[in-house]
Design a protein around this motif. Structure first.
Motif, PDB file in Angstrom:
ATOM      1  N   ALA A 275       0.793  -1.267   0.117  1.00  9.95           N
ATOM      2  CA  ALA A 275       0.012  -0.026   0.246  1.00  9.95           C
ATOM      3  C   ALA A 275       1.032   1.145   0.087  1.00  9.95           C
ATOM      4  O   ALA A 275       2.165   1.216   0.338  1.00  9.95           O
ATOM      5  CB  ALA A 275      -0.915   0.109   1.218  1.00  9.95           C
ATOM      6  N   VAL A 276       0.214   2.409  -0.373  1.00 11.31           N
ATOM      7  CA  VAL A 276       1.022   3.786  -0.335  1.00 11.31           C
ATOM      8  C   VAL A 276       1.526   4.027   1.357  1.00 11.31           C
ATOM      9  O   VAL A 276       0.440   4.033   1.981  1.00 11.31           O
ATOM     10  CB  VAL A 276       0.192   4.821  -0.776  1.00 11.31           C
ATOM     11  N   ILE A 284       0.926  13.815  -0.018  1.00  5.85           N
ATOM     12  CA  ILE A 284       0.014  14.085  -1.234  1.00  5.85           C
ATOM     13  C   ILE A 284      -1.329  14.462  -1.167  1.00  5.85           C
ATOM     14  O   ILE A 284      -1.629  15.489  -1.865  1.00  5.85           O
ATOM     15  CB  ILE A 284      -0.051  12.512  -1.864  1.00  5.85           C
ATOM     16  N   ASP A 285      -2.074  14.117   0.122  1.00  3.57           N
ATOM     17  CA  ASP A 285      -3.349  14.576   0.467  1.00  3.57           C
ATOM     18  C   ASP A 285      -3.344  16.007   0.670  1.00  3.57           C
ATOM     19  O   ASP A 285      -4.065  16.876   0.317  1.00  3.57           O
ATOM     20  CB  ASP A 285      -3.867  13.975   1.576  1.00  3.57           C
ATOM     21  N   GLY A 286      -2.204  16.486   1.319  1.00  4.13           N
ATOM     22  CA  GLY A 286      -1.910  17.860   1.620  1.00  4.13           C
ATOM     23  C   GLY A 286      -1.890  18.827   0.297  1.00  4.13           C
ATOM     24  O   GLY A 286      -2.437  19.871   0.365  1.00  4.13           O
ATOM     25  N   ARG A 287      -1.128  18.236  -0.665  1.00  2.00           N
ATOM     26  CA  ARG A 287      -0.978  18.968  -1.860  1.00  2.00           C
ATOM     27  C   ARG A 287      -2.170  19.079  -2.769  1.00  2.00           C
ATOM     28  O   ARG A 287      -2.515  20.201  -3.217  1.00  2.00           O
ATOM     29  CB  ARG A 287       0.128  18.236  -2.854  1.00  2.00           C
ATOM     30  N   VAL A 288      -2.894  18.003  -2.942  1.00  2.18           N
ATOM     31  CA  VAL A 288      -4.162  17.986  -3.569  1.00  2.18           C
ATOM     32  C   VAL A 288      -5.011  18.888  -2.899  1.00  2.18           C
ATOM     33  O   VAL A 288      -5.771  19.711  -3.656  1.00  2.18           O
ATOM     34  CB  VAL A 288      -4.452  16.534  -3.584  1.00  2.18           C
ATOM     35  N   ALA A 303      -6.504   9.696 -12.123  1.00  3.06           N
ATOM     36  CA  ALA A 303      -5.897   8.487 -11.372  1.00  3.06           C
ATOM     37  C   ALA A 303      -6.396   7.283 -12.018  1.00  3.06           C
ATOM     38  O   ALA A 303      -5.730   6.150 -11.987  1.00  3.06           O
ATOM     39  CB  ALA A 303      -5.984   8.482 -10.044  1.00  3.06           C
ATOM     40  N   VAL A 304      -7.831   7.031 -12.049  1.00  3.90           N
ATOM     41  CA  VAL A 304      -8.611   5.922 -12.730  1.00  3.90           C
ATOM     42  C   VAL A 304      -8.116   5.523 -14.049  1.00  3.90           C
ATOM     43  O   VAL A 304      -8.185   4.428 -14.610  1.00  3.90           O
ATOM     44  CB  VAL A 304      -9.966   6.159 -12.579  1.00  3.90           C
ATOM     45  N   ALA A 358      -6.399   5.063  -4.482  1.00  2.00           N
ATOM     46  CA  ALA A 358      -6.933   4.643  -3.260  1.00  2.00           C
ATOM     47  C   ALA A 358      -7.846   5.124  -2.534  1.00  2.00           C
ATOM     48  O   ALA A 358      -8.829   4.615  -1.751  1.00  2.00           O
ATOM     49  CB  ALA A 358      -5.760   4.098  -2.339  1.00  2.00           C
ATOM     50  N   GLY A 359      -7.967   6.572  -2.864  1.00  8.63           N
ATOM     51  CA  GLY A 359      -8.770   7.435  -2.023  1.00  8.63           C
ATOM     52  C   GLY A 359     -10.171   7.383  -2.691  1.00  8.63           C
ATOM     53  O   GLY A 359     -11.417   8.197  -2.187  1.00  8.63           O
TER      54      GLY A 359
END
Length: 397
Positions: A275-276, A284-288, A303-304, A358-359
């Motif tokens: 997993a990540v 990564i979530d913070g940047r997004v 991403a898909v 994954a999100g």
């Protein structure tokens, strides 16, 4: 750096990875340190993307400088709270030894504002320079200003002033920054050429680690040759040479037992389900998140689609105007999430795509895979394997 203790083929669990692939940069820093200790100081600018190893490289030199008797001072700039005026300088100079015989610091640079009052900005700059010169006269100084892309304008102006004086002092300044986070309006963007011209600053631009460096990182586990090749290929595909990503991937593999140690040494298990790592997911979530909720949704669609994302396919599946996606692509590229390509975009790192993928809730993920498969199937030049992959991921029998 000191050698690891014990059997070199058996690093401790979760041991910090050694500094690899930076021999050229370390040699340049060593030469700058030698010159500073001999009384010919200077400024070294260390640039690179987030996680590439700028701070680790600088701190390796700081450790050597301390061993050689230099006074080491560190000031950092911070992302989550606005860096106050002269913030990194206040933090760095607070570690300097207190000595009443030294020139006083200006109040703006002293912890708690307890320094001397000054009449003007020019007087503050001169007084700060005199204080640094007096410190260096007692003992060579090595100063690190970390994450300068978050520095306040006052701190940058002080750096410009002091950098001009370093050549005549036993003092070396290191400044790290992310070149990819400097828009043209950023004060550091305009300052960098001045530092090179006025202070003869040396520049070290850190690139992602190459395959040889990744191999050196993996070699410490003393895996069988076939497993070593598998692990190097996994790290190359997912981390793409980013030192932070490599470190966290290895830590995560150890914690999950995919990379495990037993009485006979290290062994490598199945990497397919890796997993990540949580820390990288948070980074990564913070940047997004800085791009907004709508942007997150469109990036999840990308991403898909895959690692490489044609613009027309992205717009069709996301139901978004191409112009809006182009604007997002530019902002995401500045955040080091995407790279622009001839026909669209690609994710800057495989882990960025994996974290976004994954999100997405599995039912929505299957729905988008089906939509991608349908759009691709309608085209005349689509790769049949790609069409099959998306229909299979959608659960289409």
């Amino acid at each position: 750096m000191p050698p690891p203790q014990g059997n070199p083929e058996m690093p401790p669990l979760h041991a910090a990875p050694p500094l690899v692939g930076r021999e050229r940069e370390l040699a340049a820093l060593d030469a700058a340190l030698d010159a500073a200790l001999a009384g010919r100081g200077g400024l070294v600018l260390i640039a690179g993307e987030a996680g590439v190893g700028k701070t680790a490289l600088a701190e390796a030199l700081l450790a050597e400088a301390a061993e050689r008797g230099a006074l080491v001072l560190v000031g950092r700039c911070y992302d989550l709270a606005e860096t106050p005026p002269y913030g990194p300088w206040v933090e760095a100079l607070a570690a300097a030894p207190a000595d009443d015989s030294l020139p006083p610091l200006p109040a703006a640079l002293a912890r708690g504002g307890r320094g001397a009052a000054v009449a003007s900005q020019g007087a503050l700059l001169e007084q700060a320079g005199d204080a640094l010169a007096a410190l260096a006269a007692r003992r060579p100084v090595v100063l690190l200003l970390d994450d300068l892309h978050w520095a306040d304008p006052a701190s940058l102006e002080l750096l410009r002033h002091l950098a001009r004086r370093l050549a005549a002092l036993p003092a070396l300044a290191l400044a790290t920054y992310r070149a990819d986070e400097l828009p043209r309006r950023h004060p550091l963007y305009a300052l960098l050429p001045l530092l090179v011209r006025e202070a003869r600053a040396e520049r070290l631009d850190l690139r992602p680690l190459d395959d040889a460096a990744v191999g050196a990182l993996v070699a410490r586990y003393a895996l069988p040759a076939c497993d070593e090749r598998r692990l190097v290929a996994h790290l190359r595909a997912h981390a793409e040479g980013n030192a932070l990503y490599l470190s966290e991937l290895l830590r995560s593999l150890e914690e999950e037992g995919a990379l495990r140690r037993d009485a006979g040494g290290w062994a490598l298990g199945d990497l397919a389900a890796a997993a990540v790592p949580p820390l990288l997911r948070q980074v990564i979530d913070g940047r997004v998140a800085r791009l907004g909720d709508e942007a997150r949704g469109w990036l999840a669609v990308a991403a898909v689609i895959g690692q490489g994302v044609p613009l027309d396919l992205w717009a069709t599946v996301a139901g978004a105007p191409e112009e809006a996606l182009l604007d997002l692509a530019e902002r995401a590229a500045a955040a080091r999430l995407l790279d622009e390509t001839a026909d669209g975009v690609r994710f800057a790192h495989a882990l960025v795509r994996e974290a976004l993928y994954a999100g997405v809730l599995p039912p929505r993920r299957r729905l988008w895979h089906r939509r991608v498969g349908e759009v691709l199937a309608e085209g005349t030049r689509s790769d049949p394997d790609a069409v099959a992959y998306h229909f299979q991921a959608a659960g289409d029998p």
